[in-house]
Design a protein around this motif. Structure first.
Motif, mmCIF file in Angstrom:
data_model
loop_
_atom_site.group_PDB
_atom_site.id
_atom_site.type_symbol
_atom_site.label_atom_id
_atom_site.label_comp_id
_atom_site.label_asym_id
_atom_site.label_seq_id
_atom_site.Cartn_x
_atom_site.Cartn_y
_atom_site.Cartn_z
ATOM 1 N N PRO A 1 0.983 -1.135 0.465
ATOM 2 C CA PRO A 1 -0.061 -0.060 0.621
ATOM 3 C C PRO A 1 0.575 0.613 0.299
ATOM 4 O O PRO A 1 0.356 2.578 -0.393
ATOM 5 C CB PRO A 1 -1.429 0.092 1.150
ATOM 6 C CG PRO A 1 -0.094 -1.324 1.672
ATOM 7 C CD PRO A 1 0.296 -1.848 1.633
ATOM 8 N N ASP A 2 2.151 1.418 0.430
ATOM 9 C CA ASP A 2 2.941 2.334 0.964
ATOM 10 C C ASP A 2 4.090 2.077 -0.725
ATOM 11 O O ASP A 2 4.508 3.433 -0.910
ATOM 12 C CB ASP A 2 3.340 2.184 1.817
ATOM 13 C CG ASP A 2 2.926 2.563 2.896
ATOM 14 O OD1 ASP A 2 1.863 3.580 3.181
ATOM 15 O OD2 ASP A 2 3.197 1.603 4.086
ATOM 16 N N ARG A 3 3.758 1.593 -1.799
ATOM 17 C CA ARG A 3 4.513 1.738 -2.999
ATOM 18 C C ARG A 3 6.009 1.638 -2.002
ATOM 19 O O ARG A 3 7.049 1.546 -3.181
ATOM 20 C CB ARG A 3 4.296 2.582 -3.646
ATOM 21 C CG ARG A 3 2.362 2.781 -4.142
ATOM 22 C CD ARG A 3 2.091 3.659 -5.444
ATOM 23 N NE ARG A 3 2.713 2.975 -6.905
ATOM 24 C CZ ARG A 3 3.786 3.649 -7.209
ATOM 25 N NH1 ARG A 3 4.132 4.670 -6.854
ATOM 26 N NH2 ARG A 3 3.533 3.086 -8.140
ATOM 27 N N VAL A 4 6.141 0.671 -1.607
ATOM 28 C CA VAL A 4 8.156 0.605 -0.915
ATOM 29 C C VAL A 4 8.957 0.146 -2.862
ATOM 30 O O VAL A 4 8.316 -0.990 -3.051
ATOM 31 C CB VAL A 4 8.326 -0.091 0.053
ATOM 32 C CG1 VAL A 4 9.242 -0.814 1.040
ATOM 33 C CG2 VAL A 4 7.003 0.656 0.940
ATOM 34 N N ALA A 5 9.663 0.474 -2.595
ATOM 35 C CA ALA A 5 10.083 0.045 -4.103
ATOM 36 C C ALA A 5 11.614 -0.910 -3.693
ATOM 37 O O ALA A 5 12.032 -1.055 -2.640
ATOM 38 C CB ALA A 5 11.272 1.405 -4.094
ATOM 39 N N THR A 6 11.654 -1.838 -4.346
ATOM 40 C CA THR A 6 12.637 -2.420 -4.344
ATOM 41 C C THR A 6 13.481 -2.741 -5.235
ATOM 42 O O THR A 6 13.557 -1.875 -6.102
ATOM 43 C CB THR A 6 11.831 -4.409 -4.308
ATOM 44 O OG1 THR A 6 10.753 -4.583 -3.697
ATOM 45 C CG2 THR A 6 13.442 -5.375 -4.446
ATOM 46 N N SER A 7 14.586 -2.169 -4.295
ATOM 47 C CA SER A 7 15.894 -1.254 -5.271
ATOM 48 C C SER A 7 16.549 -3.001 -6.646
ATOM 49 O O SER A 7 16.642 -4.310 -6.070
ATOM 50 C CB SER A 7 17.357 -0.968 -4.875
ATOM 51 O OG SER A 7 17.606 -1.525 -3.700
ATOM 52 N N ALA A 8 17.103 -2.666 -6.794
ATOM 53 C CA ALA A 8 17.787 -3.926 -8.305
ATOM 54 C C ALA A 8 19.161 -2.968 -9.342
ATOM 55 O O ALA A 8 18.963 -1.730 -9.596
ATOM 56 C CB ALA A 8 16.889 -4.094 -9.285
ATOM 57 N N ALA A 9 19.799 -3.706 -9.085
ATOM 58 C CA ALA A 9 21.022 -3.242 -9.619
ATOM 59 C C ALA A 9 21.742 -4.702 -10.457
ATOM 60 O O ALA A 9 22.758 -5.245 -9.435
ATOM 61 C CB ALA A 9 21.902 -2.249 -8.955
ATOM 62 N N SER A 10 22.407 -4.200 -12.514
ATOM 63 C CA SER A 10 23.067 -5.313 -12.775
ATOM 64 C C SER A 10 24.665 -4.983 -12.420
ATOM 65 O O SER A 10 24.683 -3.963 -12.897
ATOM 66 C CB SER A 10 22.916 -5.378 -13.880
ATOM 67 O OG SER A 10 23.195 -6.541 -14.634
ATOM 68 N N VAL A 11 25.697 -5.887 -12.356
ATOM 69 C CA VAL A 11 26.478 -5.568 -12.331
ATOM 70 C C VAL A 11 27.245 -5.481 -13.710
ATOM 71 O O VAL A 11 27.974 -4.708 -13.805
ATOM 72 C CB VAL A 11 27.563 -6.740 -11.765
ATOM 73 C CG1 VAL A 11 27.466 -8.214 -12.751
ATOM 74 C CG2 VAL A 11 29.184 -6.465 -11.295
ATOM 75 N N ARG A 12 26.491 -5.919 -14.688
ATOM 76 C CA ARG A 12 26.856 -5.728 -16.248
ATOM 77 C C ARG A 12 25.943 -4.786 -16.687
ATOM 78 O O ARG A 12 26.966 -4.081 -18.200
ATOM 79 C CB ARG A 12 25.864 -6.717 -16.879
ATOM 80 C CG ARG A 12 26.401 -8.438 -16.686
ATOM 81 C CD ARG A 12 25.769 -9.010 -17.052
ATOM 82 N NE ARG A 12 26.167 -10.829 -16.952
ATOM 83 C CZ ARG A 12 25.621 -12.070 -16.566
ATOM 84 N NH1 ARG A 12 24.402 -12.035 -17.429
ATOM 85 N NH2 ARG A 12 25.764 -13.193 -16.085
ATOM 86 N N HIS A 13 26.055 -3.106 -15.767
ATOM 87 C CA HIS A 13 25.374 -1.951 -16.520
ATOM 88 C C HIS A 13 26.574 -1.270 -15.599
ATOM 89 O O HIS A 13 26.487 -0.067 -15.785
ATOM 90 C CB HIS A 13 24.696 -1.387 -15.510
ATOM 91 C CG HIS A 13 23.213 -1.732 -16.579
ATOM 92 N ND1 HIS A 13 22.078 -3.018 -15.915
ATOM 93 C CD2 HIS A 13 22.543 -3.303 -17.992
ATOM 94 C CE1 HIS A 13 21.156 -3.627 -16.729
ATOM 95 N NE2 HIS A 13 22.241 -3.993 -17.649
ATOM 96 N N ALA A 14 27.223 -1.777 -14.605
ATOM 97 C CA ALA A 14 28.139 -0.779 -13.573
ATOM 98 C C ALA A 14 30.066 -1.026 -14.444
ATOM 99 O O ALA A 14 29.873 -1.361 -15.293
ATOM 100 C CB ALA A 14 28.578 -1.490 -12.923
ATOM 101 N N GLY A 15 30.136 0.298 -14.669
ATOM 102 C CA GLY A 15 30.759 0.538 -15.150
ATOM 103 C C GLY A 15 32.751 0.583 -14.332
ATOM 104 O O GLY A 15 33.295 1.492 -13.973
#
Length: 323
Positions: free
Chosen positions: A162-176
């Motif tokens: 109900p509070d639209r809590v965000a799950t974060s996600a990050a791919s190592v393949r996008h990391a510089g």
């Protein structure tokens, strides 16, 4: 570059729900061993409906299912209070999705060995780095990074948010990252210790194995990452600097996924780390409620040295593994 928008795959749920309800009518709950043995057959032909994420993205949201807020009843105060019958349809749907992609499995030391986990905020756990926390940011990590038999894929199904809590996600393949950082972080320098969800493992007297943070998989760069449980102070300055750059890059390319009821987030646990923004739990039966399933992809390789690890005595429950 990271993704600006999380990929969404629209699915038609009719076939999925028909098969789930046929299993429930016979076996009643998702924890019935006979139902679990029927899953591979019941999931046959669903692969086109719900394939694993594209390696370049590392995640996607399956959209098209619904979660009836009224029918769910109150969000349980902890995973142990979740009713096995009240959400039987969702539990079986999650297992069918997992079985269409690979093999669902659980852990002897977590949530009584269930294959489908309930992720809800729980009193007394607000500040932990586990799914039961709420008031702290859940730091980016790979699921069960401490263990060599961790999931290849992880599914998060949203029943209530109900509070639209965000799950974060990050791919190592996008990391510089430059080649020097990749080389430094590919050496087995530090251990990853068991997280707070595994009490027995945290009490283990076994010597923690040192593991690489990065390695090259068949589809690209992979990582094994859980900074909250990594004793970084034990590493040299060069390693700490490279690790810090990796942390900053993952933070730079992360996306926030605000799951709606009925959404299922599928994450490649070898390439993508996930976390969660903080929120204030109300403990009034209306809090965020997710379902989680770990999935193994038979045939996907990891560094061969992992096979010698002890896993802190924690054993996976793979109902389809030959014994």
């Amino acid at each position: 570059m990271g993704l600006n928008v999380t990929p969404v795959r629209e699915i038609r749920p009719d076939t999925l729900l028909d098969r789930a309800n046929a299993l429930i009518s016979t076996y009643k709950t998702a924890s019935n061993p006979e139902l679990i043995q029927q899953l591979p057959q019941a999931a046959a032909g669903l692969g086109d409906l719900c394939p694993p994420p594209d390696p370049a993205a590392g995640l996607h949201v399956l959209r098209g299912l619904t979660a009836d807020d009224t029918g769910l009843g109150a969000t349980p105060p902890s995973w142990s209070d979740a009713s096995p019958t009240r959400t039987a349809e969702w539990d079986v749907v999650m297992l069918l999705l997992a079985s269409a992609m690979g093999r669902p499995f659980g852990w002897e030391g977590q949530q009584d060995g269930r294959l489908v986990h309930d992720i809800v905020p729980s009193r007394g756990h607000e500040h932990e780095q586990t799914g039961a926390s709420s008031t702290v940011t859940l730091a980016a990590h790979n699921e069960d990074a401490f263990h060599h038999r961790r999931a290849n894929l992880m599914l998060l199904g949203c029943l209530r948010n109900p509070d639209r809590v965000a799950t974060s996600a990050a791919s190592v393949r996008h990391a510089g990252l430059d080649d020097a950082d990749v080389e430094v972080l590919s050496a087995p320098v530090l251990p990853i210790l068991p997280d707070d969800a595994y009490d027995d493992a945290r009490d283990s007297s076994l010597e923690p194995p040192r593991v690489p943070t990065l390695w090259h998989g068949e589809d690209g760069l992979c990582l094994r990452f859980d900074p909250a449980y990594t004793p970084l102070e034990q590493a040299g300055a060069d390693y700490r600097a490279a690790y810090g750059r990796l942390c900053r890059e993952l933070d730079r390319v992360k996306v926030g996924v605000r799951l709606e009821p009925g959404d299922v987030l599928v994450i490649d646990n070898d390439a993508v780390v996930h976390g969660r923004e903080p929120f204030r739990a109300r403990y009034d039966g209306t809090d965020r409620w997710l379902k989680r399933v770990s999935v193994r992809l038979p045939g996907r390789d990891r560094p061969s040295a992992e096979t010698a690890e002890h896993g802190y005595g924690q054993q996976p429950i793979d109902p389809y593994e030959e014994r």
